[in-house]
Design an enzyme around this catalytic site. Structure first.
Site, PDB file in Angstrom:
ATOM      1  N   HIS A 196       0.790  -1.375   0.067  1.00 37.73           N
ATOM      2  CA  HIS A 196      -0.064   0.050   0.184  1.00 37.73           C
ATOM      3  C   HIS A 196       0.900   1.250   0.018  1.00 37.73           C
ATOM      4  CE1 HIS A 196      -3.152  -2.788   2.374  1.00 37.73           C
ATOM      5  NE2 HIS A 196      -3.556  -2.342   1.207  1.00 37.73           N
ATOM      6  N   LYS A 209     -15.963  -7.804   5.402  1.00 33.79           N
ATOM      7  CA  LYS A 209     -15.069  -7.891   6.089  1.00 33.79           C
ATOM      8  C   LYS A 209     -15.140  -7.724   7.605  1.00 33.79           C
ATOM      9  CE  LYS A 209     -11.321  -7.550   2.730  1.00 33.79           C
ATOM     10  NZ  LYS A 209     -10.168  -6.426   2.396  1.00 33.79           N
ATOM     11  N   ARG A 231      -2.977  -5.563  -8.052  1.00 29.30           N
ATOM     12  CA  ARG A 231      -1.594  -6.719  -7.805  1.00 29.30           C
ATOM     13  C   ARG A 231      -1.592  -7.780  -9.109  1.00 29.30           C
ATOM     14  NH1 ARG A 231      -3.325  -8.495  -2.181  1.00 29.30           N
ATOM     15  NH2 ARG A 231      -5.197  -8.289  -3.583  1.00 29.30           N
ATOM     16  N   SER A 239      -3.111  -7.869   3.232  1.00 32.60           N
ATOM     17  CA  SER A 239      -3.176  -7.644   4.783  1.00 32.60           C
ATOM     18  C   SER A 239      -3.478  -8.819   5.314  1.00 32.60           C
ATOM     19  CB  SER A 239      -4.332  -6.664   5.069  1.00 32.60           C
ATOM     20  OG  SER A 239      -4.089  -5.482   4.464  1.00 32.60           O
TER      21      SER A 239
HETATM   22  N1  COA Z   1      -0.604  -4.008  -1.521  1.00 28.31           N
HETATM   23  C1  COA Z   1      -0.944  -4.721  -0.536  1.00 28.31           C
HETATM   24  N2  COA Z   1      -2.226  -5.341  -0.248  1.00 28.31           N
HETATM   25  C2  COA Z   1      -2.743  -4.684  -1.331  1.00 28.31           C
HETATM   26  C3  COA Z   1      -2.693  -3.893  -2.317  1.00 28.31           C
HETATM   27  C4  COA Z   1      -1.530  -3.555  -2.259  1.00 28.31           C
HETATM   28  N3  COA Z   1      -0.824  -2.634  -3.188  1.00 28.31           N
HETATM   29  N4  COA Z   1      -3.681  -3.981  -3.111  1.00 28.31           N
HETATM   30  C5  COA Z   1      -4.554  -4.395  -2.493  1.00 28.31           C
HETATM   31  N5  COA Z   1      -4.343  -4.997  -1.589  1.00 28.31           N
HETATM   32  C6  COA Z   1      -5.101  -6.071  -0.744  1.00 28.31           C
HETATM   33  C7  COA Z   1      -5.419  -5.457   0.773  1.00 28.31           C
HETATM   34  O1  COA Z   1      -4.406  -5.844   1.538  1.00 28.31           O
HETATM   35  C8  COA Z   1      -6.408  -6.356   1.203  1.00 28.31           C
HETATM   36  O2  COA Z   1      -6.242  -7.768   1.539  1.00 28.31           O
HETATM   37  P1  COA Z   1      -6.990  -8.506   2.614  1.00 28.31           P
HETATM   38  O3  COA Z   1      -8.278  -8.931   1.563  1.00 28.31           O
HETATM   39  O4  COA Z   1      -6.083  -9.619   2.716  1.00 28.31           O
HETATM   40  O5  COA Z   1      -7.468  -7.775   3.585  1.00 28.31           O
HETATM   41  C9  COA Z   1      -7.306  -6.454  -0.033  1.00 28.31           C
HETATM   42  O6  COA Z   1      -6.056  -6.181  -1.089  1.00 28.31           O
HETATM   43  C10 COA Z   1      -8.069  -5.597  -0.752  1.00 28.31           C
HETATM   44  O7  COA Z   1      -8.297  -4.586   0.391  1.00 28.31           O
HETATM   45  P2  COA Z   1      -8.527  -2.946   0.387  1.00 28.31           P
HETATM   46  O8  COA Z   1      -7.569  -2.329  -0.612  1.00 28.31           O
HETATM   47  O9  COA Z   1      -8.261  -2.469   1.338  1.00 28.31           O
HETATM   48  O10 COA Z   1      -9.881  -2.909  -0.293  1.00 28.31           O
HETATM   49  P3  COA Z   1     -10.971  -3.349   0.582  1.00 28.31           P
HETATM   50  O11 COA Z   1     -11.775  -4.255  -0.721  1.00 28.31           O
HETATM   51  O12 COA Z   1     -10.992  -3.973   1.748  1.00 28.31           O
HETATM   52  O13 COA Z   1     -11.701  -1.924   0.603  1.00 28.31           O
HETATM   53  C11 COA Z   1     -12.961   0.078   0.151  1.00 28.31           C
HETATM   54  C12 COA Z   1     -12.644  -1.509  -0.277  1.00 28.31           C
HETATM   55  C13 COA Z   1     -13.018   0.246   1.609  1.00 28.31           C
HETATM   56  C14 COA Z   1     -12.534   1.129  -0.468  1.00 28.31           C
HETATM   57  C15 COA Z   1     -14.510   0.052  -0.241  1.00 28.31           C
HETATM   58  O14 COA Z   1     -15.298  -1.057   0.146  1.00 28.31           O
HETATM   59  C16 COA Z   1     -15.301   1.309   0.110  1.00 28.31           C
HETATM   60  O15 COA Z   1     -15.127   2.237  -0.557  1.00 28.31           O
HETATM   61  N6  COA Z   1     -16.101   1.230   1.109  1.00 28.31           N
HETATM   62  C17 COA Z   1     -16.962   2.450   1.565  1.00 28.31           C
HETATM   63  C18 COA Z   1     -18.389   2.107   0.940  1.00 28.31           C
HETATM   64  C19 COA Z   1     -18.465   2.603  -0.777  1.00 28.31           C
HETATM   65  O16 COA Z   1     -18.247   3.530  -0.941  1.00 28.31           O
HETATM   66  N7  COA Z   1     -18.422   1.534  -1.311  1.00 28.31           N
HETATM   67  C20 COA Z   1     -18.341   1.657  -2.795  1.00 28.31           C
HETATM   68  C21 COA Z   1     -19.671   1.870  -3.547  1.00 28.31           C
HETATM   69  S1  COA Z   1     -20.948   0.644  -3.180  1.00 28.31           S
END
Ligand code: COA
Length: 155
Positions: free
Chosen positions: A17, A41, A90, A128
């Site tokens: 990240h 999650k 990724r 993560s």
């Molecule tokens: N390096 C390391 N890990 C990475 C990465 C990188 N470059 N890119 C993605 N990841 C991983 C994360 O570690 C995480 O791993 P995990 O599943 O093991 O925890 C996974 O990819 C995805 O996590 P993250 O990037 O944090 O996204 P998310 O899918 O958990 O969260 C939100 C997405 C929070 C941004 C999204 O749900 C959101 O915007 N929520 C608010 C409500 C909203 O507006 N929703 C959208 C419209 S309906």
């Protein structure tokens, strides 16, 4: 001033990240890291801890702000005058999910666009949840996370 929002659950933030975040800083004047919640999650760290770990990891970088919000990411972006969202990719397997998320965000407000940055080769395997799994089994993850996360994982 060009402002972007980098949203994620950051549970916890990893060097993958941080790599995306630093590269986003070279494209925008200000990047707001938004600790948001993915409703599908359950979290390992509280929102406050996740924000604190990021703040400690980016200390000294004037372009970065770190905060949390429980609403829609696009609404947050609009409120903070951001024009773009940043997401990291990724592998091909990330694509479908990211495309769906970007499309939902586009439906909410097409003026807010999403910019994707490709994870660098040595960081494509980091997630993560894999960090948590490795740390629980006593594997050294010090090359994969910032010190602010490492010290809390050790605890
Ligand atoms: N390096 C390391 N890990 C990475 C990465 C990188 N470059 N890119 C993605 N990841 C991983 C994360 O570690 C995480 O791993 P995990 O599943 O093991 O925890 C996974 O990819 C995805 O996590 P993250 O990037 O944090 O996204 P998310 O899918 O958990 O969260 C939100 C997405 C929070 C941004 C999204 O749900 C959101 O915007 N929520 C608010 C409500 C909203 O507006 N929703 C959208 C419209 S309906």
């Amino acid at each position: 001033m060009k402002i972007a929002v980098y949203p994620g659950s950051f549970d916890p933030i990893t060097n993958g990240h941080l790599d995306i975040l630093n590269r986003a800083c070279s494209l925008f004047d200000k990047v707001i890291v938004l600790v948001a919640n993915n409703p599908n999650k359950s979290s390992n760290f509280s929102t406050l801890e996740r924000v604190e770990m990021i703040k400690e990891a980016v200390i000294g970088n004037e372009k970065i702000e770190v905060t949390s919000d429980s609403g829609l990411t696009v609404e947050f972006a609009k409120k903070h005058k951001a024009t773009h969202l940043i997401r990291g990719l990724r592998a091909v397997s990330d694509f479908e999910y990211e495309f769906q998320l970007a499309s939902a965000n586009e439906y909410i407000d097409p003026k807010i666009d999403t910019v994707f940055l490709m994870a660098r080769g040595d960081k494509t395997f980091i997630s993560s949840s894999s960090i948590i799994t490795m740390a629980k089994q006593g594997i050294d993850v010090s090359k994969l996370v910032p010190d602010s996360v490492l010290k809390r994982l050790v605890k």
